[in-house]
Design a protein around this motif. Structure first.
Motif, PDB file in Angstrom:
ATOM      1  N   THR A  69      -6.891   1.152   7.680  1.00  0.00           N
ATOM      2  CA  THR A  69      -5.899   0.095   8.156  1.00  0.00           C
ATOM      3  C   THR A  69      -5.556  -0.984   7.311  1.00  0.00           C
ATOM      4  O   THR A  69      -4.243  -1.079   6.947  1.00  0.00           O
ATOM      5  CB  THR A  69      -6.272  -0.331   9.427  1.00  0.00           C
ATOM      6  OG1 THR A  69      -6.578   0.695  10.428  1.00  0.00           O
ATOM      7  CG2 THR A  69      -5.211  -1.312  10.162  1.00  0.00           C
ATOM      8  N   GLY A  70      -6.508  -1.754   6.861  1.00  0.00           N
ATOM      9  CA  GLY A  70      -6.328  -2.832   5.972  1.00  0.00           C
ATOM     10  C   GLY A  70      -5.456  -2.253   4.496  1.00  0.00           C
ATOM     11  O   GLY A  70      -4.830  -3.209   4.063  1.00  0.00           O
ATOM     12  N   GLN A  71      -6.073  -1.078   3.876  1.00  0.00           N
ATOM     13  CA  GLN A  71      -5.499  -0.693   2.743  1.00  0.00           C
ATOM     14  C   GLN A  71      -3.986  -0.455   2.826  1.00  0.00           C
ATOM     15  O   GLN A  71      -3.300  -0.870   2.006  1.00  0.00           O
ATOM     16  CB  GLN A  71      -6.115   0.654   2.391  1.00  0.00           C
ATOM     17  CG  GLN A  71      -7.610   0.223   1.812  1.00  0.00           C
ATOM     18  CD  GLN A  71      -8.318   1.472   1.258  1.00  0.00           C
ATOM     19  OE1 GLN A  71      -7.986   2.654   1.661  1.00  0.00           O
ATOM     20  NE2 GLN A  71      -9.393   1.139   0.486  1.00  0.00           N
ATOM     21  N   SER A  72      -3.605   0.251   4.040  1.00  0.00           N
ATOM     22  CA  SER A  72      -2.297   0.639   4.303  1.00  0.00           C
ATOM     23  C   SER A  72      -1.401  -0.541   4.551  1.00  0.00           C
ATOM     24  O   SER A  72      -0.212  -0.645   3.981  1.00  0.00           O
ATOM     25  CB  SER A  72      -2.214   1.632   5.475  1.00  0.00           C
ATOM     26  OG  SER A  72      -2.480   0.978   6.665  1.00  0.00           O
ATOM     27  N   GLN A  73      -1.980  -1.513   5.210  1.00  0.00           N
ATOM     28  CA  GLN A  73      -1.228  -2.888   5.266  1.00  0.00           C
ATOM     29  C   GLN A  73      -1.195  -3.552   3.917  1.00  0.00           C
ATOM     30  O   GLN A  73       0.001  -4.394   3.643  1.00  0.00           O
ATOM     31  CB  GLN A  73      -1.771  -3.564   6.309  1.00  0.00           C
ATOM     32  CG  GLN A  73      -1.538  -2.995   7.704  1.00  0.00           C
ATOM     33  CD  GLN A  73      -2.335  -3.805   9.072  1.00  0.00           C
ATOM     34  OE1 GLN A  73      -3.072  -4.676   8.723  1.00  0.00           O
ATOM     35  NE2 GLN A  73      -2.115  -2.809   9.966  1.00  0.00           N
ATOM     36  N   ALA A  74      -2.202  -3.504   3.214  1.00  0.00           N
ATOM     37  CA  ALA A  74      -2.008  -4.279   1.840  1.00  0.00           C
ATOM     38  C   ALA A  74      -1.033  -3.425   1.171  1.00  0.00           C
ATOM     39  O   ALA A  74      -0.158  -4.388   0.329  1.00  0.00           O
ATOM     40  CB  ALA A  74      -3.550  -4.532   1.422  1.00  0.00           C
ATOM     41  N   LEU A  75      -1.110  -2.165   1.088  1.00  0.00           N
ATOM     42  CA  LEU A  75      -0.095  -1.809   0.178  1.00  0.00           C
ATOM     43  C   LEU A  75       1.336  -1.949   0.658  1.00  0.00           C
ATOM     44  O   LEU A  75       2.520  -1.895  -0.025  1.00  0.00           O
ATOM     45  CB  LEU A  75      -0.392  -0.053   0.350  1.00  0.00           C
ATOM     46  CG  LEU A  75       0.595   0.810  -0.411  1.00  0.00           C
ATOM     47  CD1 LEU A  75       0.802   0.542  -1.993  1.00  0.00           C
ATOM     48  CD2 LEU A  75       0.125   2.142  -0.372  1.00  0.00           C
ATOM     49  N   ARG A  76       1.573  -1.826   2.194  1.00  0.00           N
ATOM     50  CA  ARG A  76       2.970  -2.356   2.684  1.00  0.00           C
ATOM     51  C   ARG A  76       3.348  -3.591   2.187  1.00  0.00           C
ATOM     52  O   ARG A  76       4.531  -3.806   1.789  1.00  0.00           O
ATOM     53  CB  ARG A  76       3.058  -2.223   4.272  1.00  0.00           C
ATOM     54  CG  ARG A  76       4.032  -2.582   4.828  1.00  0.00           C
ATOM     55  CD  ARG A  76       4.104  -2.295   6.560  1.00  0.00           C
ATOM     56  NE  ARG A  76       3.080  -3.232   6.897  1.00  0.00           N
ATOM     57  CZ  ARG A  76       2.766  -3.292   8.173  1.00  0.00           C
ATOM     58  NH1 ARG A  76       3.502  -2.616   8.856  1.00  0.00           N
ATOM     59  NH2 ARG A  76       1.975  -4.314   8.637  1.00  0.00           N
ATOM     60  N   LEU A  77       2.659  -4.596   2.138  1.00  0.00           N
ATOM     61  CA  LEU A  77       2.677  -5.944   1.700  1.00  0.00           C
ATOM     62  C   LEU A  77       3.167  -5.994   0.203  1.00  0.00           C
ATOM     63  O   LEU A  77       3.887  -6.655  -0.234  1.00  0.00           O
ATOM     64  CB  LEU A  77       1.528  -6.861   2.049  1.00  0.00           C
ATOM     65  CG  LEU A  77       1.670  -8.439   1.581  1.00  0.00           C
ATOM     66  CD1 LEU A  77       2.906  -9.031   2.547  1.00  0.00           C
ATOM     67  CD2 LEU A  77       0.635  -9.076   1.658  1.00  0.00           C
ATOM     68  N   ALA A  78       2.523  -5.056  -0.554  1.00  0.00           N
ATOM     69  CA  ALA A  78       2.671  -5.166  -2.066  1.00  0.00           C
ATOM     70  C   ALA A  78       3.883  -4.601  -2.413  1.00  0.00           C
ATOM     71  O   ALA A  78       4.938  -5.118  -3.145  1.00  0.00           O
ATOM     72  CB  ALA A  78       1.791  -4.441  -2.631  1.00  0.00           C
ATOM     73  N   ILE A  79       4.361  -3.384  -1.534  1.00  0.00           N
ATOM     74  CA  ILE A  79       5.670  -2.994  -1.704  1.00  0.00           C
ATOM     75  C   ILE A  79       6.847  -3.711  -1.180  1.00  0.00           C
ATOM     76  O   ILE A  79       7.967  -3.928  -1.810  1.00  0.00           O
ATOM     77  CB  ILE A  79       5.748  -1.727  -0.831  1.00  0.00           C
ATOM     78  CG1 ILE A  79       4.657  -0.447  -1.792  1.00  0.00           C
ATOM     79  CG2 ILE A  79       7.050  -1.096  -0.787  1.00  0.00           C
ATOM     80  CD1 ILE A  79       4.627   0.658  -0.912  1.00  0.00           C
ATOM     81  N   ALA A  80       6.690  -4.364  -0.198  1.00  0.00           N
ATOM     82  CA  ALA A  80       7.734  -5.528   0.397  1.00  0.00           C
ATOM     83  C   ALA A  80       7.953  -6.561  -0.651  1.00  0.00           C
ATOM     84  O   ALA A  80       8.987  -6.919  -0.836  1.00  0.00           O
ATOM     85  CB  ALA A  80       7.286  -6.154   1.659  1.00  0.00           C
TER      86      ALA A  80
END
Length: 80
Positions: A69-80
């Motif tokens: 969960t943390g990894q997917s949300q960190a990746l989403r933030l980096a892409i945004a």
């Protein structure tokens, strides 16, 4: 041209490198669907789908720490 960014969430850190391409997302030298087997990859693609650019960029990711969960949300933030 390659653009890099960083995203953090809880203890997860995502470093991404974005370049023009076909929409392929590679995480730690594995495909997105292969890395997040039991977790929805839609969370990661939300920023790209929002602007209609899901098939325009290739993204290479170095991802470490935390849970899925943390990894997917960190990746989403980096892409945004």
């Amino acid at each position: 041209e390659v653009v890099n960014a960083l995203g953090r969430r809880k203890r997860a850190i995502a470093r991404i490198f974005v370049s023009e391409g076909t929409g392929k997302i590679t995480i730690n030298k594995r495909d997105l669907a292969e890395y997040f087997i039991n977790y929805s990859s839609d969370v990661v693609k939300q920023p790209l789908n929002k602007i209609g650019a899901a098939e325009k960029y290739d993204i290479k990711v170095n991802l470490c720490g935390g849970g899925f969960t943390g990894q997917s949300q960190a990746l989403r933030l980096a892409i945004a």
